[in-house]
Scaffold this motif. Sequence first.
Motif, PDB file in Angstrom:
ATOM      1  N   LEU A 159       0.830  -1.203   0.000  1.00  0.00           N
ATOM      2  CA  LEU A 159       0.000   0.000   0.000  1.00  0.00           C
ATOM      3  C   LEU A 159       0.866   1.255   0.000  1.00  0.00           C
ATOM      4  O   LEU A 159       0.594   2.214  -0.739  1.00  0.00           O
ATOM      5  CB  LEU A 159      -0.925  -0.010   1.217  1.00  0.00           C
ATOM      6  CG  LEU A 159      -1.752   1.261   1.431  1.00  0.00           C
ATOM      7  CD1 LEU A 159      -2.721   1.464   0.286  1.00  0.00           C
ATOM      8  CD2 LEU A 159      -2.484   1.206   2.761  1.00  0.00           C
ATOM      9  N   THR A 160       1.928   1.251   0.806  1.00  0.00           N
ATOM     10  CA  THR A 160       2.813   2.423   0.852  1.00  0.00           C
ATOM     11  C   THR A 160       3.459   2.672  -0.497  1.00  0.00           C
ATOM     12  O   THR A 160       3.557   3.824  -0.960  1.00  0.00           O
ATOM     13  CB  THR A 160       3.883   2.210   1.923  1.00  0.00           C
ATOM     14  OG1 THR A 160       3.258   1.962   3.189  1.00  0.00           O
ATOM     15  CG2 THR A 160       4.779   3.430   2.038  1.00  0.00           C
ATOM     16  N   ALA A 161       3.898   1.599  -1.153  1.00  0.00           N
ATOM     17  CA  ALA A 161       4.510   1.764  -2.475  1.00  0.00           C
ATOM     18  C   ALA A 161       3.507   2.321  -3.477  1.00  0.00           C
ATOM     19  O   ALA A 161       3.835   3.210  -4.274  1.00  0.00           O
ATOM     20  CB  ALA A 161       5.060   0.417  -2.958  1.00  0.00           C
ATOM     21  N   LYS A 162       2.285   1.845  -3.442  1.00  0.00           N
ATOM     22  CA  LYS A 162       1.275   2.345  -4.376  1.00  0.00           C
ATOM     23  C   LYS A 162       0.926   3.802  -4.079  1.00  0.00           C
ATOM     24  O   LYS A 162       0.692   4.594  -5.004  1.00  0.00           O
ATOM     25  CB  LYS A 162       0.031   1.457  -4.307  1.00  0.00           C
ATOM     26  CG  LYS A 162       0.244   0.073  -4.912  1.00  0.00           C
ATOM     27  CD  LYS A 162      -1.044  -0.704  -4.978  1.00  0.00           C
ATOM     28  CE  LYS A 162      -0.815  -2.061  -5.623  1.00  0.00           C
ATOM     29  NZ  LYS A 162      -0.373  -1.953  -7.025  1.00  0.00           N
ATOM     30  N   LEU A 163       0.866   4.165  -2.803  1.00  0.00           N
ATOM     31  CA  LEU A 163       0.585   5.562  -2.470  1.00  0.00           C
ATOM     32  C   LEU A 163       1.711   6.479  -2.930  1.00  0.00           C
ATOM     33  O   LEU A 163       1.465   7.578  -3.438  1.00  0.00           O
ATOM     34  CB  LEU A 163       0.365   5.703  -0.969  1.00  0.00           C
ATOM     35  CG  LEU A 163      -0.917   5.071  -0.402  1.00  0.00           C
ATOM     36  CD1 LEU A 163      -0.974   5.243   1.106  1.00  0.00           C
ATOM     37  CD2 LEU A 163      -2.159   5.676  -1.046  1.00  0.00           C
ATOM     38  N   LEU A 164       2.951   6.033  -2.775  1.00  0.00           N
ATOM     39  CA  LEU A 164       4.081   6.855  -3.205  1.00  0.00           C
ATOM     40  C   LEU A 164       4.092   7.033  -4.720  1.00  0.00           C
ATOM     41  O   LEU A 164       4.243   8.145  -5.233  1.00  0.00           O
ATOM     42  CB  LEU A 164       5.393   6.229  -2.733  1.00  0.00           C
ATOM     43  CG  LEU A 164       5.690   6.300  -1.240  1.00  0.00           C
ATOM     44  CD1 LEU A 164       6.971   5.542  -0.915  1.00  0.00           C
ATOM     45  CD2 LEU A 164       5.818   7.748  -0.792  1.00  0.00           C
ATOM     46  N   VAL A 165       3.922   5.941  -5.445  1.00  0.00           N
ATOM     47  CA  VAL A 165       3.971   6.029  -6.907  1.00  0.00           C
ATOM     48  C   VAL A 165       2.781   6.810  -7.441  1.00  0.00           C
ATOM     49  O   VAL A 165       2.925   7.672  -8.326  1.00  0.00           O
ATOM     50  CB  VAL A 165       4.029   4.611  -7.513  1.00  0.00           C
ATOM     51  CG1 VAL A 165       3.920   4.674  -9.035  1.00  0.00           C
ATOM     52  CG2 VAL A 165       5.323   3.918  -7.115  1.00  0.00           C
ATOM     53  N   SER A 166       1.578   6.537  -6.913  1.00  0.00           N
ATOM     54  CA  SER A 166       0.406   7.275  -7.385  1.00  0.00           C
ATOM     55  C   SER A 166       0.479   8.750  -6.997  1.00  0.00           C
ATOM     56  O   SER A 166       0.045   9.629  -7.761  1.00  0.00           O
ATOM     57  CB  SER A 166      -0.868   6.645  -6.823  1.00  0.00           C
ATOM     58  OG  SER A 166      -0.885   6.719  -5.403  1.00  0.00           O
ATOM     59  N   GLY A 167       1.027   9.050  -5.827  1.00  0.00           N
ATOM     60  CA  GLY A 167       1.185  10.451  -5.433  1.00  0.00           C
ATOM     61  C   GLY A 167       2.166  11.186  -6.329  1.00  0.00           C
ATOM     62  O   GLY A 167       1.911  12.330  -6.745  1.00  0.00           O
ATOM     63  N   ALA A 168       3.293  10.535  -6.649  1.00  0.00           N
ATOM     64  CA  ALA A 168       4.254  11.168  -7.559  1.00  0.00           C
ATOM     65  C   ALA A 168       3.647  11.357  -8.949  1.00  0.00           C
ATOM     66  O   ALA A 168       3.854  12.397  -9.597  1.00  0.00           O
ATOM     67  CB  ALA A 168       5.523  10.316  -7.638  1.00  0.00           C
ATOM     68  N   THR A 169       2.894  10.365  -9.410  1.00  0.00           N
ATOM     69  CA  THR A 169       2.229  10.505 -10.712  1.00  0.00           C
ATOM     70  C   THR A 169       1.215  11.637 -10.691  1.00  0.00           C
ATOM     71  O   THR A 169       1.092  12.410 -11.660  1.00  0.00           O
ATOM     72  CB  THR A 169       1.543   9.186 -11.092  1.00  0.00           C
ATOM     73  OG1 THR A 169       2.497   8.116 -11.062  1.00  0.00           O
ATOM     74  CG2 THR A 169       0.924   9.269 -12.460  1.00  0.00           C
ATOM     75  N   ALA A 170       0.468  11.767  -9.587  1.00  0.00           N
ATOM     76  CA  ALA A 170      -0.521  12.846  -9.479  1.00  0.00           C
ATOM     77  C   ALA A 170       0.154  14.216  -9.471  1.00  0.00           C
ATOM     78  O   ALA A 170      -0.348  15.168 -10.106  1.00  0.00           O
ATOM     79  CB  ALA A 170      -1.352  12.651  -8.211  1.00  0.00           C
TER      80      ALA A 170
END
Length: 688
Positions: A530-541
Motif C-alpha cells: 500500500l505504501t509503495a502504491k501511495l508513493l507512486v500514485s502520489g508522484a504521478t498525481a
Amino acid sequence: MIQVLGLSSHPRKDLPPAVDDVSFEACAGRVTALLGAPGAGRTTVLRLMLELQPGLGVARFKGRPLHEIPHPAREVGTLLGDVPGHPARTVRGHLRMLCAATGLPARRADELLEAVGLVSLREERLSSLSHGLDRRLGLACALLPDPHTLVLDEPAAGLSAREGRWLHGVLRAHAERGGTVLFTTGDSKEAARNADRVVALNEGKVVADLAAADFARTRLRPRVAVRSPHAARLAALLTKEARTDRRSLEVVREEANRLSVYGSTCADVGEAAFRHGILVHQLADEVGDMGCSAAPPSSAERSGGTRPDVTQSARARSVPEAYVPEASGAETSEPSGRPTPVRPAAGRPTPSLSTPDRPTPAPTVPGPAAAASPVRRPPAVRGPGGRGPGVLVHGTRGPRAQQPAETSPRSHAQNPAAHSAATLPGFIHVRPAPSPLQPLRYELRRAAGVGTGYFTTAAVLLTSALVAVLLAHTGHTPQHRLLAAWPRQIPLPPAALGAGLLGAIAFGDEFRHPALAADRGTVPRRLGLLTAKLLVSGATALLIAFLALGCDLEVLYLVYGQELTRVPGNWLSLGAGWFALVVGCAWAGVLAAGLFRSTTAGLAAVLAVPVAVVPLVQHVFGAPSVRAAAGIAGRLRELTLPQWPFGGERYVAALARLVAQPVGGALTLSLGALLCAYVCTTLRTRAR
C-alpha cells in the motif's frame, strides 16, 4: 523431496470429498507424475499441497510445510493454469516485474528468456502469445527464482508433440540437477514415457504408486489398430481363427470401421485379411490404456490367459506414440554410468518414439531408491486368488499422528498396524498471498509496464487544455479556476479525475490480473505494498497536476495572449491546494480500489467526494453552532514552549485552513475513513 501425508479435502454437500487420504513421495532427482482422469482429484491435490485451499493432511517440501518456509516462491516453483498477467504487458516486462516481487535482480529475466527460447519474443504482448508460448512463459515464471521443487498442473496439455518433448526435456534437466519435479497428467502413456515414478489417482484416492517401467508393463497393453470397410467380418474371422488355434485374442469394435486387436501382431492380422480377401485401410501397432482404476493383469493373464473383465471404454484409447517396456532382467549399466533402457520382450513389437524433427529417449529403469518402494495390496485391486502384482494403494481412513519430517509413507507400509493406530495430520489453512519483497520497485515496473498511465495522462492534458480555452472564451471564470480548467458545472477538474483513475487502476489491476496471487483470487493487502502504491500514485498525481497547469498556461497564452495568464497574488496557497487536491484524489482511488477490489469502486469513491461528502461537510460546518477557527496560528504557537523553526506555524496554519475548506475537509474525511477501513481489513485478514 516432497512428502505428502493424508491429504483430504473438505466434503462437499451431497458428494464425497474430491481428495481422500492421499499419501505419496516425490524424490529429489526424479520426475514424478500424478496420473488421473478428469475429476480424479489431481488439481485438488496440488492446491492442498500448496496451501491454496483448506483441508486435512500435510505436505512437506524438504521436510517443512510451505507456510514454514521464509520465501516459498524460492523453494517451490508452480504452474497452475495459464500465466496470470496484464494482456498488454510484454513478456520481458512481466518477468522483470516478477523479479522485483521475488527480490531478484532484473537480469534474471533475460537469463530465463534465453533458457526457454523466448528471447526473440521478449517484446511481444501476453495477449498475442499462443498456447505453446504461454506454456514456455509459465515455465519461465516457475523457474525464475531457481527453486528446488517444481509443481506443475498438466504442463503439456494442448501442446504439440514437439513442444511436449521440449517441455519434458526441461523438466528432466531440472531433475538431473538434483531438483524435484511433480507434474499431473491425464495421459498414462505420457506419464510412463516422461516420469520415473507414476502415482495414479481414481476418485480422489491413490490406486497405484509404481516405477514408470512397472507401470507401463502392467497398465499399458499393446494392440493392433485396424481400419477396414469390412471390420465386422474381419473381427469374426480373427476370433474364429484364435479359437481354433487356442490363442488368447481379444477384438474390440471401437467404431463402424475400426478394430483394436489385443494379443496379436500386424503381420498376423494382415495375413488373415489377405487370406480372406478383406480390404484393409490401416494396420498399425498402438498401445491401449487400461485406465487408472483397472487392476494390473495377474500372472495367468500375462502367460496367455484371457481377461474378460476389461471394459471396452478402458481399452479403446489410442495414442500414436507410446513406450511400452515389458518385463526385463536386472538393471545393467552402460559405460557412461546411466542405466540401460528397458527392452521389450521378444515377439512383442514396440512402437518407435522417433519423429522426423527430434527423437525422444525411452525411460530408464528407476534406481534402487525407487525400486525399494514397498507395496500395499487392498482386496479391490488384487488379481485372482489375491496374488496380483504389488500396487501402492490408499489405506483406509483412520486416525493418524502428526509425523516428523523424516517420516514417509514407506514406513507406514512397513508397519501397517502403527500406521492405522496413529492420528490424522492437522488442518491445512490457506497460506496468505505472497507480497512483493521489493514493493516500490515492483510498483514502478507494474505502472510503467503498460501504456494505460501514458494514455491517461495524455488524455487528461488534452482535455484540460480544451476546457481552459472554452472557459476563457465564455468568460466570467475566476483566474484560479481558469488555470485549473475547473468549471463549476463538473465536480472535479480533469487532472484530479485522471489522477483518481490511475490510483484506482493501481489496485484494480492487481485483482483483474493477479500476478502476485495466482489461483488465490486475492491480492496481498500488506502495508508495504500500500505504501509503495501511495508513493507512486502520489508522484504521478504531482506530475499530472504540474503538467496540466503548465499546458493550460501555455495554451491560454497562445490563444489569448498574456492577459489571461497572470499569476494570482496568493499563488502559493492556491498551488498547495491544487496539488493537494490532485494527490488526494489519487490516494482515494488507491484506497477504495484496494478496499473494494475494483477499479470502478475506486473511481466511484473519488467522484463521491465532491458529490456526496462535500455537501455533508458544508452542512455540518455551516450550522450555527459551529465556531470559526479564528486565531489558530496563535494557539498553535502557544501549544509548545519552543518556537516553531523557520516560521513553521504559518505552514501549519495554511494546512489547517486548507482542511477547513469544504473540498479539503471532505477529501481528508474520505481518506481517513478509507485508510482506517483498509487497515482494519488487513488486520482481520492476518488474524485468520
